[in-house]
Design a protein around this motif. Structure first.
Motif, PDB file in Angstrom:
ATOM      1  N   THR A  87       0.814  -1.217   0.000  1.00 57.65           N
ATOM      2  CA  THR A  87       0.000   0.000   0.000  1.00 57.65           C
ATOM      3  C   THR A  87       0.849   1.269   0.000  1.00 57.65           C
ATOM      4  O   THR A  87       0.550   2.193  -0.770  1.00 57.65           O
ATOM      5  N   PRO A  88       1.922   1.374   0.783  1.00 55.37           N
ATOM      6  CA  PRO A  88       2.772   2.566   0.666  1.00 55.37           C
ATOM      7  C   PRO A  88       3.378   2.735  -0.726  1.00 55.37           C
ATOM      8  O   PRO A  88       3.535   3.860  -1.211  1.00 55.37           O
ATOM      9  N   VAL A  89       3.697   1.632  -1.393  1.00 60.71           N
ATOM     10  CA  VAL A  89       4.218   1.713  -2.757  1.00 60.71           C
ATOM     11  C   VAL A  89       3.128   2.234  -3.698  1.00 60.71           C
ATOM     12  O   VAL A  89       3.389   3.082  -4.562  1.00 60.71           O
ATOM     13  N   VAL A  90       1.911   1.761  -3.529  1.00 62.26           N
ATOM     14  CA  VAL A  90       0.787   2.231  -4.344  1.00 62.26           C
ATOM     15  C   VAL A  90       0.604   3.736  -4.149  1.00 62.26           C
ATOM     16  O   VAL A  90       0.430   4.480  -5.124  1.00 62.26           O
ATOM     17  N   ILE A  91       0.645   4.197  -2.911  1.00 62.64           N
ATOM     18  CA  ILE A  91       0.491   5.627  -2.624  1.00 62.64           C
ATOM     19  C   ILE A  91       1.608   6.425  -3.297  1.00 62.64           C
ATOM     20  O   ILE A  91       1.352   7.453  -3.939  1.00 62.64           O
TER      21      ILE A  91
END
Length: 152
Positions: A51-55
């Motif tokens: 999720t942090p990579v997606v953000i």
């Protein structure tokens, strides 16, 4: 009926392997989305930093002039089965109860980004395209073989 953990695990792995084989041999074909699709994922479940990579990817895409939409299953949210729009890029339209915790977090962190949830990622990509978004970023999408992806 309950299954012993080991049995369920082996059965689940076998079903996944057969399904992946159907796609690998071309007997089933991934369906294209109406916009480019980037999938973020890995081989482990939960807590591995997807999720942090997606953000970060969505923020970088916006800085470069794209209008990205994040597409997620919406795990354990009320909209997981039928899908829904968490953010239309102008407002957050759902809470974590409807969307699941990660899509709700993404919608709050990235104003201007669309966030769409549902098991059917292709349908979510279609909704995103109709909403004017020009890039779909899949959160944990590696196992979603039905949807053709432009980049993993």
């Amino acid at each position: 009926m309950s299954f012993p953990v080991g049995l369920y695990s082996r059965a689940s792995q076998a079903v996944c392997a057969v399904r992946a084989g159907l796609y690998a041999r071309g007997w089933r074909k991934p369906r294209p989305a109406p916009l480019p699709v980037v999938s973020v994922g890995n081989l482990s479940l939960g807590g591995s930093g997807k999720t942090p990579v997606v953000i970060a990817l969505a923020a970088a895409a916006m800085e470069r002039g794209w209008k990205p939409a994040v597409v997620s299953r919406g795990y354990k949210g009320r909209w997981e089965r039928h899908g829904g729009i968490v953010s239309d890029g102008t407002a957050v339209l759902a809470s974590w109860r409807e969307a699941g915790d990660e899509p709700a977090l993404i919608a709050r962190r990235l104003p201007g980004t669309g966030v769409f949830v549902g098991r059917d990622r292709l349908a979510s990509c279609r909704r995103a395209s109709l909403g004017g978004f020009d890039l779909a970023i899949l959160d944990d999408g590696f196992q979603h073989l039905r949807l053709a992806r432009d980049l993993d």
